[in-house]
Each structure stands twice: as structure tokens, then as C-alpha cells.
Design a protein around this motif. Structure first.
Motif, PDB file in Angstrom:
ATOM      1  N   ARG A  89      42.708 -85.659 -11.451  1.00  0.00           N
ATOM      2  CA  ARG A  89      41.295 -85.708 -11.810  1.00  0.00           C
ATOM      3  C   ARG A  89      40.435 -85.883 -10.572  1.00  0.00           C
ATOM      4  O   ARG A  89      40.859 -86.465  -9.576  1.00  0.00           O
ATOM      5  N   ASP A  90      39.207 -85.370 -10.679  1.00  0.00           N
ATOM      6  CA  ASP A  90      38.247 -85.565  -9.604  1.00  0.00           C
ATOM      7  C   ASP A  90      37.770 -87.013  -9.606  1.00  0.00           C
ATOM      8  O   ASP A  90      37.618 -87.634 -10.667  1.00  0.00           O
ATOM      9  N   LYS A  91      37.519 -87.541  -8.411  1.00  0.00           N
ATOM     10  CA  LYS A  91      37.045 -88.909  -8.258  1.00  0.00           C
ATOM     11  C   LYS A  91      35.812 -88.907  -7.348  1.00  0.00           C
ATOM     12  O   LYS A  91      35.715 -88.115  -6.418  1.00  0.00           O
ATOM     13  N   ASP A  92      34.879 -89.787  -7.664  1.00  0.00           N
ATOM     14  CA  ASP A  92      33.727 -90.004  -6.792  1.00  0.00           C
ATOM     15  C   ASP A  92      34.075 -91.162  -5.863  1.00  0.00           C
ATOM     16  O   ASP A  92      34.093 -92.325  -6.271  1.00  0.00           O
ATOM     17  N   THR A  93      34.345 -90.847  -4.608  1.00  0.00           N
ATOM     18  CA  THR A  93      34.795 -91.873  -3.667  1.00  0.00           C
ATOM     19  C   THR A  93      33.703 -92.868  -3.324  1.00  0.00           C
ATOM     20  O   THR A  93      33.989 -93.957  -2.836  1.00  0.00           O
ATOM     21  N   HIS A 111      38.452 -96.996 -13.986  1.00  0.00           N
ATOM     22  CA  HIS A 111      37.806 -95.706 -14.244  1.00  0.00           C
ATOM     23  C   HIS A 111      36.370 -95.612 -13.725  1.00  0.00           C
ATOM     24  O   HIS A 111      35.661 -94.674 -14.109  1.00  0.00           O
ATOM     25  N   ALA A 112      35.943 -96.507 -12.869  1.00  0.00           N
ATOM     26  CA  ALA A 112      34.567 -96.429 -12.359  1.00  0.00           C
ATOM     27  C   ALA A 112      34.349 -95.196 -11.491  1.00  0.00           C
ATOM     28  O   ALA A 112      33.232 -94.700 -11.373  1.00  0.00           O
ATOM     29  N   LYS A 113      35.418 -94.667 -10.881  1.00  0.00           N
ATOM     30  CA  LYS A 113      35.309 -93.500 -10.003  1.00  0.00           C
ATOM     31  C   LYS A 113      35.504 -92.172 -10.733  1.00  0.00           C
ATOM     32  O   LYS A 113      35.392 -91.106 -10.114  1.00  0.00           O
ATOM     33  N   ASP A 114      35.787 -92.218 -12.024  1.00  0.00           N
ATOM     34  CA  ASP A 114      36.102 -90.990 -12.748  1.00  0.00           C
ATOM     35  C   ASP A 114      34.918 -90.023 -12.781  1.00  0.00           C
ATOM     36  O   ASP A 114      33.755 -90.442 -12.878  1.00  0.00           O
ATOM     37  N   ILE A 115      35.256 -88.738 -12.701  1.00  0.00           N
ATOM     38  CA  ILE A 115      34.285 -87.675 -12.963  1.00  0.00           C
ATOM     39  C   ILE A 115      34.785 -86.944 -14.199  1.00  0.00           C
ATOM     40  O   ILE A 115      35.729 -86.157 -14.147  1.00  0.00           O
ATOM     41  N   ILE A 116      34.196 -87.238 -15.328  1.00  0.00           N
ATOM     42  CA  ILE A 116      34.687 -86.780 -16.629  1.00  0.00           C
ATOM     43  C   ILE A 116      34.387 -85.295 -16.793  1.00  0.00           C
ATOM     44  O   ILE A 116      33.245 -84.853 -16.627  1.00  0.00           O
ATOM     45  N   TRP A 142      27.985 -92.309 -15.857  1.00  0.00           N
ATOM     46  CA  TRP A 142      27.268 -91.375 -16.736  1.00  0.00           C
ATOM     47  C   TRP A 142      26.695 -90.203 -15.941  1.00  0.00           C
ATOM     48  O   TRP A 142      26.765 -89.056 -16.374  1.00  0.00           O
ATOM     49  N   LYS A 143      26.128 -90.475 -14.770  1.00  0.00           N
ATOM     50  CA  LYS A 143      25.558 -89.414 -13.941  1.00  0.00           C
ATOM     51  C   LYS A 143      26.648 -88.483 -13.401  1.00  0.00           C
ATOM     52  O   LYS A 143      26.371 -87.322 -13.092  1.00  0.00           O
ATOM     53  N   ASN A 144      27.872 -88.971 -13.282  1.00  0.00           N
ATOM     54  CA  ASN A 144      28.959 -88.163 -12.722  1.00  0.00           C
ATOM     55  C   ASN A 144      29.645 -87.275 -13.748  1.00  0.00           C
ATOM     56  O   ASN A 144      30.497 -86.463 -13.377  1.00  0.00           O
ATOM     57  N   ILE A 145      29.285 -87.400 -15.021  1.00  0.00           N
ATOM     58  CA  ILE A 145      29.937 -86.594 -16.051  1.00  0.00           C
ATOM     59  C   ILE A 145      29.623 -85.114 -15.818  1.00  0.00           C
ATOM     60  O   ILE A 145      28.469 -84.710 -15.733  1.00  0.00           O
ATOM     61  N   GLY A 146      30.682 -84.310 -15.688  1.00  0.00           N
ATOM     62  CA  GLY A 146      30.521 -82.880 -15.489  1.00  0.00           C
ATOM     63  C   GLY A 146      30.075 -82.477 -14.102  1.00  0.00           C
ATOM     64  O   GLY A 146      29.774 -81.302 -13.867  1.00  0.00           O
TER      65      GLY A 146
END
Length: 603
Positions: free
Chosen positions: A110-114, A175-180, A277-281
Motif C-alpha cells: 500500500r501507498d504510505k504518506d511518509t 494506519h495514520a500513514k495509510d493512503i486509502i 481523510w485528505k489522503n484518501i485517493g
């Protein structure tokens, strides 16, 4: 060589409207699943719908909280707690569903926001969560002691809140770094529900703590001689006897000392969930993120001065809380002591911030303007929450100017209020510029690739040093990797030419070596000194912000206690202003400390 396609209206084609003219290649993009053709309109609609859902959820809870605060007819605290319990249970179900789905898909990459969910931020929210669990245990004990006259919701609420806190901290750690990228519409609603649930819990904690502070404030005004202000205590103590008097006193008093940590926990959780929430998609660029661990080396001076400020602030707060309200003379002395200490600390912080900005002006480094939700949110929160203390400062300045009578201690309020405005202005500039500056890179002229091998107990450099590059002695092609030969290093093409060049270079090398060494080491020394100064300034401001968070968080609030603003603006209007602005001022200090910690790691 054919004619260009006709212009297309952006509004008609963005959502695939029926009136959008055909564009060559559009069908091919849709068929191939190109990101350019991906359904941007449904995702944008989902974002708008989820945000509106969250806002209405928050407004309903805010109105219910306000109705309870003003003792509206037919609305009790049990109604507010029932609403909050329902919201927490819904969030618990969503988090459990998300965790179960993540567990089944754990093998997927999965993509992550570092940039999101830094380790120090997770540790901070864990600390606040642990103290929040202690607060919940105190509330359970308080309910048991007063169970005869309290609503069952006051016992259910802390138990539900404790379960909500434990699961939410685990969720943010994992899951704070997740990009859903799957179930995006459903996840948007789940995350935004969590964001506004935490904001409502934050609002409830702020209101409860403010009511307690207001009761103490009304009692202190009597000792300062402001008898002309109508003072009616708003006491919400249960109208029944406690089963164990000692335990009841411990629980009732201890709860209000733990509320500041509970308030910080919920606001930090809401910000981390908002970034999720901002990182979704979101489409992210895959690049290596360098870890920047915190190190104590090189920040001794800043830490020493910061610890001195922290220690003195704790001493001032203790003396202030002991002396204020004892008598008129002691209260005035406590206010004078607080103002003088705060003026000195704020002046030091302003000076440190100006020095840091001057160092930045001397450096020629570009800013990193890449889109990042976490960094953008940090800057917006700094400016937005600073407006709370700016409002209080301008109110105090106006009250001092317009008041007809001025006790001596009120004149210290004028430089204090002015310095609060200036210090936050300078500090915001420093932090925002620091987090947007690109990482320092080595000079291209002296950047070298060194490969070290160990042969027969000695180390051999397989690439020319920066001195050889400056003097033209490198025979390898600069545009390629260094020549690697098992028994030689950059073998010369011919011995004759090599020896001739070597003799020439040996004749010129002493002068050129010394010049290049002096230039390189002087630039390196200056850069190291600048970096060391900036790290010490960041460490000093970090501890100063922690110091300035302590007084208002634990009841040391001169905006309440000096009484001058109440005379000019009226008691009720000024109390409303303080109750609205003070939580943002408290959060600003904690958020600034977190941002300065990041600056120190990055510098």
C-alpha cells in the motif's frame, strides 16, 4: 500535421457531461484505465458529501452542548452524553471494520504518506491517551460514589470513552500513514465521522473545564475588590451525599487537573484523522524519505536556557495558584509576578526568532512547494489557533486604553499583550519557513561518491577526492560511475602521459590544494555554525512553548483574574470571549512545540 482539436469546456468534461465534445484519444484513455480519466467527479462529490455530513454532525452536537451549558429547558447532561456515546460507538464499529479488512489484506503493498503520523507525534498522543484513561477511571470512581443521584449515562460514558481511546490510539499507530485506495466513498464518511467525533469530545472537555475555571474566577474577583460585578456561582455538584468523602474529594479535584491532557489528546487525534481523510485517493510520488531522528548533540545551550525557563515557569504557576484569591495584596503581587516573568520569556523568544529569520535570509535555499496535506495543515493550524490569543491580547490592550481607573498591576498587561502578538507572529514565520525549506544538499562541485574497500587491512578510496576534482587529476568520466578495477584505481591510459600529467600537477598541487581546502572547510564551518545556532533556537523555543502551555492549561489565567477587561466589556461578554479564545491559545502552544520538535529534527 492535422488541425488541432476544438477547445473543450472544463466544466462539461470534468464530470463527463453529455454536452462534452469528443476528443481524440479520450476513449482510449478510459479503456486503459489511465489516471487522467479516473472518476474525479464521483470522488469530489464523495469528499463534499462527507464533509457536509461531518459539519452537520458537529453542529448538532455543538448546539446540544450549548443548550446544556445555558440550562435550556428539557435538555440535561444525559442527553449530551447519550449523543456522544452514540458517536463513539459508531466510530468503534468503523475502526473495527477497517482493522479487520486491513488484516485480511496485509500482504498487499500500500501507498504510505511518509510525512503523516510521525513517531514523535504518535508517542505524544499515546502519553495524552494514557492520562485520559486515568481521567476516565476517576470519572468511574466519581460515578460510583454519587451513583444515587447521577444518570446512568455518566457511568457508561467514561467506560465507552476508555474503549474508544484504546482502539483509536492503536488505529492511529498502525494506519495514520495509510493512503486509502479502496472503498473510498465509505472510508471518507468513516474518517470524517471520527474527525468530528473527536472535535465534539474536545468541545465537551473544554466546556467542562471552563465551567470549573469560571467558578474559581468568580471567587477570586471578590478578593480583588470587584464587588460591583454580578457573581452567581454555576455549581454542578450532585445534590446528594457521597458514600466516601475522601475519595469523592480526590476524584472531583483530580478530574479537573487531568482535563488539559484529555483536551490535547482529542485535538491531536482529530488532526491526524483529518490528514488521513485528505489522503484518501491521493496519488503520491514514490521517493525515499530520509529519517531525521532527534539528537541532543549540539543543542546543549538551547536546552539549558529552555529548562531554566521551564523550571521558573512551574515555580511561578505554583506561587500564582497559591497566592491568587488569598487577599487583595497577595492577588496583585501574584499578577505582577506573572506579567514580569511572561514579559521576560516572550522577549527572549522574540529575540531568538528574529535571529533565526536573519540566518534564513542569509541563506540562498529554495522552498519545497510540493503538495502535502500534513504540512499544509500544520501551517493553517499555527495561524488559525494564534488568532485566539491575538483576540485576547487586543481585548486587553483596548481595555487598558479605555479604562478610567488603572491598578498598578494592569500596566504590566500592556507590554505583555503586545509581546504575545509579536512573538507569535515571528514564531509562525520561523516555523512555517523551516518546515517548507528543502533539505540541505551537498554542493555539486564537491560532491563525490566514495566506495571504500578493505584490502589487506587497509582502506582504499576507489574514487578521486574533491581536491583531485578541483585540480583536474580525475581521469574517470565524471558523467559515469567511477572506474572499478580489481587491482587498480582509474588505470591511466598510458604511463607516459600519466607521468607527465603527474609531474605537472605535483608542481601546482600545493597552492591549489590549500586554496580548495580553505574554501571547502570555510564554507563547511559556516554552514555547521548556522545549523547549530538554528538547532539551539528550535530547542529553546520548543521548551518555551511547553512552559507557556502550562499556566493557562492548569488555571493560571490573568485574563480572568485582573478584572479590568470585565469592567470595560462587561462580565458576561468578556467571559464568553475568553472561553472561546483560550482553548485555541492553549492548543497553539502545544502545536507549536510539536512543530518546533520537527524543525529541530529536520535542521
Amino acid at each position: 500535421g492535422g488541425p488541432a482539436p476544438p477547445p473543450v469546456s472544463a466544466g462539461g468534461r470534468a464530470c463527463g457531461g453529455p454536452g462534452a465534445p469528443a476528443v481524440p484519444g479520450r476513449e482510449m484513455e478510459k479503456g486503459s484505465g489511465s489516471p487522467a480519466a479516473g472518476g474525479s467527479c464521483p470522488q469530489k462529490n464523495a469528499e463534499i458529501l462527507s464533509s457536509q455530513y461531518g459539519i452537520n454532525l458537529f453542529l448538532a452536537g455543538l448546539l446540544l452542548t450549548f443548550a446544556w451549558a445555558v440550562h435550556a429547558v428539557g435538555i440535561s447532561k444525559s442527553h449530551l452524553l447519550s449523543y456522544l456515546i452514540t458517536l463513539m460507538l459508531i466510530q468503534l464499529l468503523w475502526m473495527l471494520w477497517y482493522l479487520c479488512r486491513s488484516c485480511t489484506q496485509r500482504r498487499l503493498i500500500r501507498d504510505k504518506d511518509t510525512h503523516a503520523g510521525a513517531r514523535w507525534l504518535k508517542c505524544g498522543i499515546t502519553l495524552f491517551a494514557v492520562i485520559t484513561l486515568i481521567l476516565d477511571s476517576f470519572k468511574v470512581g466519581y460515578y460510583i460514589d454519587f451513583s444515587n443521584c447521577l444518570s446512568p449515562t455518566e457511568g457508561i460514558f467514561p467506560v465507552t470513552h476508555a474503549a474508544h481511546t484504546i482502539l483509536q490510539v492503536y488505529f492511529l499507530w498502525c494506519h495514520a500513514k495509510d493512503i486509502i485506495q479502496s472503498f473510498k466513498t465509505l472510508e471518507r464518511f468513516g474518517v470524517i465521522h471520527s474527525v468530528f467525533t473527536n472535535l465534539l469530545l474536545w468541545t465537551n472537555g473544554v466546556l467542562t473545564e471552563s465551567k470549573h475555571q469560571l467558578n474559581e474566577h468568580k471567587e477570586r474577583l471578590i478578593t480583588l475588590g470587584f464587588g460591583n460585578i454580578t457573581i452567581v456561582l454555576d455549581d454542578h455538584a450532585p445534590q446528594c451525599n457521597c458514600t466516601t468523602t475522601t475519595l469523592c474529594s480526590i476524584f472531583s479535584q483530580g478530574i479537573y487537573y487531568l482535563y488539559p491532557f484529555n483536551i490535547e489528546y482529542h485535538i491531536l487525534a482529530s488532526t491526524m484523522l483529518y490528514v488521513l481523510w485528505k489522503n484518501i485517493g491521493r496519488k503520491v510520488e514514490h521517493h525515499q524519505q530520509h529519517k531525521t531522528p532527534f539528537k541532543f548533540h549540539g543543542i546543549t545551550v538551547g536546552m539549558i536556557f529552555g529548562l531554566i525557563v521551564l523550571t521558573s515557569t512551574i515555580a511561578v504557576v505554583v506561587v500564582y495558584l497559591i497566592q491568587i484569591g488569598r487577599s487583595k495584596v497577595k492577588s496583585e503581587l501574584a499578577l505582577t509576578m506573572f506579567y514580569l516573568h511572561a514579559i521576560f520569556v516572550l522577549a527572549l523568544m522574540c529575540t531568538a526568532g528574529v535571529v533565526a529569520l536573519l540566518i534564513y535570509r542569509l541563506e540562498d535555499r529554495s522552498l519545497d512547494n510540493s503538495k502535502n496535506p500534513a504540512r499544509k495543515l500544520d501551517a493553517e493550524l499555527l495561524v488559525g489557533t494564534a488568532a485566539g490569543s491575538w483576540l485576547l491580547s487586543w481585548g486587553s490592550i483596548l481595555a487598558i486604553i479605555c479604562a478610567q481607573a488603572h491598578p498598578k498591576y494592569t500596566w504590566y498587561n500592556l507590554p505583555y499583550s503586545v509581546l504575545v502578538i509579536i512573538e507569535k507572529y515571528i514564531q509562525n514565520l520561523f516555523i512555517i519557513e523551516s518546515i517548507h525549506r528543502e533539505q540541505e544538499k551537498a554542493n555539486d562541485d564537491i560532491k563525490t561518491l566514495r566506495i571504500v574497500t578493505i584490502s589487506r587491512g587497509s582502506t582504499l578510496s576507489l574514487t578521486p577526492s574533491y581536491k583531485e576534482i578541483y585540480n583536474g587529476r580525475a581521469t574517470c568520466d565524471i558523467g559515469e560511475l567511477p572506474c572499478l578495477v580489481s587491482s587498480s584505481i582509474c588505470t591511466r591510459e598510458s604511463d607516459g602521459s600519466g607521468s607527465a600529467n603527474e609531474e605537472t600537477n605535483q608542481g601546482n598541487s600545493p597552492v591549489m590544494h590549500s586554496a580548495s581546502e580553505f574554501s571547502f572547510y570555510s564554507r563547511s564551518s559556516v554552514a555547521d555554525n548556522k545549523r547549530r545556532i538554528l538547532k539551539n533556537i528550535a530547542a529553546f523555543l520548543f521548551l518555551c512553548n511547553l512552559s507557556l502551555w502550562i499556566p493557562p492549561a492548569f488555571g493560571c489565567r490573568p485574563e480572568y483574574d485582573n478584572g479590568l477587561e470585565e469592567i470595560v466589556f462587561g462580565f458576561e461578554p468578556w467571559i464568553i470571549v475568553v472561553n472561546l479564545a483560550m482553548p485555541f491559545s492553549i492548543f497553539y502552544r502545544m502545536h507549536s512545540a510539536a512543530s518546533l520538535f520537527e524543525v529541530n529534527c529536520k535542521t
